[in-house]
Design an enzyme around this catalytic site. Sequence first.
Site, PDB file in Angstrom:
ATOM      1  N   ASP A   4       0.871  -1.175   0.000  1.00  0.00           N
ATOM      2  CA  ASP A   4       0.000   0.000   0.000  1.00  0.00           C
ATOM      3  C   ASP A   4       0.906   1.222   0.000  1.00  0.00           C
ATOM      4  O   ASP A   4       2.127   1.105   0.153  1.00  0.00           O
ATOM      5  CB  ASP A   4      -0.892  -0.014   1.261  1.00  0.00           C
ATOM      6  N   SER A   5       0.292   2.403  -0.103  1.00  0.00           N
ATOM      7  CA  SER A   5       1.094   3.624  -0.016  1.00  0.00           C
ATOM      8  C   SER A   5       1.531   3.898   1.420  1.00  0.00           C
ATOM      9  O   SER A   5       2.401   4.733   1.648  1.00  0.00           O
ATOM     10  CB  SER A   5       0.274   4.804  -0.539  1.00  0.00           C
TER      11      SER A   5
ATOM     12  N   TYR B 130      -0.964   8.324  -2.756  1.00  0.00           N
ATOM     13  CA  TYR B 130      -1.084   7.922  -4.155  1.00  0.00           C
ATOM     14  C   TYR B 130      -2.368   8.520  -4.764  1.00  0.00           C
ATOM     15  O   TYR B 130      -2.434   8.769  -5.962  1.00  0.00           O
ATOM     16  CB  TYR B 130      -1.211   6.400  -4.269  1.00  0.00           C
ATOM     17  N   GLY B 131      -3.366   8.685  -3.924  1.00  0.00           N
ATOM     18  CA  GLY B 131      -4.719   8.966  -4.412  1.00  0.00           C
ATOM     19  C   GLY B 131      -4.922  10.325  -5.037  1.00  0.00           C
ATOM     20  O   GLY B 131      -5.961  10.581  -5.638  1.00  0.00           O
TER      21      GLY B 131
ATOM     22  N   CYS C 287      -4.406  -1.514  -1.811  1.00  0.00           N
ATOM     23  CA  CYS C 287      -4.542  -0.078  -2.005  1.00  0.00           C
ATOM     24  C   CYS C 287      -5.659   0.119  -3.023  1.00  0.00           C
ATOM     25  O   CYS C 287      -5.572  -0.401  -4.149  1.00  0.00           O
ATOM     26  CB  CYS C 287      -3.220   0.473  -2.534  1.00  0.00           C
TER      27      CYS C 287
ATOM     28  N   THR D 185      -6.451   2.729  -4.573  1.00  0.00           N
ATOM     29  CA  THR D 185      -5.984   3.565  -5.681  1.00  0.00           C
ATOM     30  C   THR D 185      -5.261   2.716  -6.728  1.00  0.00           C
ATOM     31  O   THR D 185      -5.536   2.810  -7.919  1.00  0.00           O
ATOM     32  CB  THR D 185      -5.050   4.659  -5.115  1.00  0.00           C
TER      33      THR D 185
ATOM     34  N   CYS E 291     -10.941   2.925   0.177  1.00  0.00           N
ATOM     35  CA  CYS E 291      -9.521   3.201   0.415  1.00  0.00           C
ATOM     36  C   CYS E 291      -9.166   2.394   1.645  1.00  0.00           C
ATOM     37  O   CYS E 291      -9.894   2.428   2.656  1.00  0.00           O
ATOM     38  CB  CYS E 291      -9.314   4.692   0.676  1.00  0.00           C
TER      39      CYS E 291
ATOM     40  N   HIS F  73      -7.129   2.744   3.902  1.00  0.00           N
ATOM     41  CA  HIS F  73      -6.899   3.494   5.146  1.00  0.00           C
ATOM     42  C   HIS F  73      -8.186   3.663   5.958  1.00  0.00           C
ATOM     43  O   HIS F  73      -8.132   3.861   7.167  1.00  0.00           O
ATOM     44  CB  HIS F  73      -6.348   4.898   4.841  1.00  0.00           C
TER      45      HIS F  73
HETATM   46  N1  DGL Z   1      -4.686   3.125   1.054  1.00  0.00           N
HETATM   47  C1  DGL Z   1      -4.739   3.792  -0.175  1.00  0.00           C
HETATM   48  C2  DGL Z   1      -5.940   3.519  -1.020  1.00  0.00           C
HETATM   49  O1  DGL Z   1      -6.574   2.581  -0.781  1.00  0.00           O
HETATM   50  C3  DGL Z   1      -3.952   4.929  -0.405  1.00  0.00           C
HETATM   51  C4  DGL Z   1      -4.388   6.290  -0.120  1.00  0.00           C
HETATM   52  C5  DGL Z   1      -3.422   7.239  -0.763  1.00  0.00           C
HETATM   53  O2  DGL Z   1      -2.232   6.932  -0.803  1.00  0.00           O
HETATM   54  O3  DGL Z   1      -3.887   8.285  -1.219  1.00  0.00           O
HETATM   55  O4  DGL Z   1      -6.276   4.202  -1.911  1.00  0.00           O
END
Ligand code: DGL
Length: 262
Positions: free
Chosen positions: A6-7, A38-39, A69, A71, A182, A184
């Site tokens: 993941d990021s 990343y998003g 992730c 994204t 996401c 997170h």
């Molecule tokens: N956990 C990530 C996702 O599912 C990343 C969020 C990000 O890096 O912007 O998109």
Amino acid sequence: MIGIFDSGLGGLTALREAVRLLPGRDIVYFGDTGRIPYGTRSPETIVRYARQDMRFLCGEGVDVVLAACGTVSSTALDTLRQEFDLPIIGVVEGAAQTAVQRTKNRKIGLLATGATVSSGAFAREIGALDPQVELVSVACPLLVSLVENGHIADDDPMVELALADYLAPVREARVDTIILGCTHFPILAGAIARVMPGVTLINSGAEAAKLLAAQVPPIGEGETGRVRYFVSDSAPGFARLASIFLGAEIEAEVNRIEIERF
Ligand code: DGL
């Protein structure tokens, strides 16, 4: 050996479930903490980052990868599957399936990053499963920074403020199910449930781990259930937050790598 990436911390939502379902498997976790988020990036950049993440994990000897992730799963998965010769599981499919099964009023909310919402990946997946479902998508970029900065308590005032704004459209649409698209966001499930009581929350990371567990044998040859953690920036901050989220001290040390080398 399983690779999960993941990021940042978000993929731990998938890791936690993978460890529970596949206790004998060795897992390598990579959080790209040096390049998060990343998003908010372009699809080209997300693909470039994801490709490097995959190369690192492949170098560690993994034979299956969970792209934990939203994204990456919604933007880069097709490219990664063409370029890498091993099974890659994303977080869109399982979450979409479970949400469609669980909704009673066919109104589903999606909370995800801007890149995930713009990709239309969840809308396509859900539309293919049930064209009658109304999907209300909301990009919630601030939630990623809040989690990465340790704002994860159910009554955190900054999270409450952000959620009051982000959740308004899904409340108005009276959705009965929300996909935390996401990875997170399941870390904030308690806070989200306080604003949306009675709504079913779908943890996209955990759903992907269930798909993974259905595909791989529970114990790999010569594996002992060891989990190793790698990040691309400051390791101590990651270990502290990860321990809070996983509900147990991270036993292994967290190693820092230079991801741009891959
Ligand atoms: N956990 C990530 C996702 O599912 C990343 C969020 C990000 O890096 O912007 O998109």
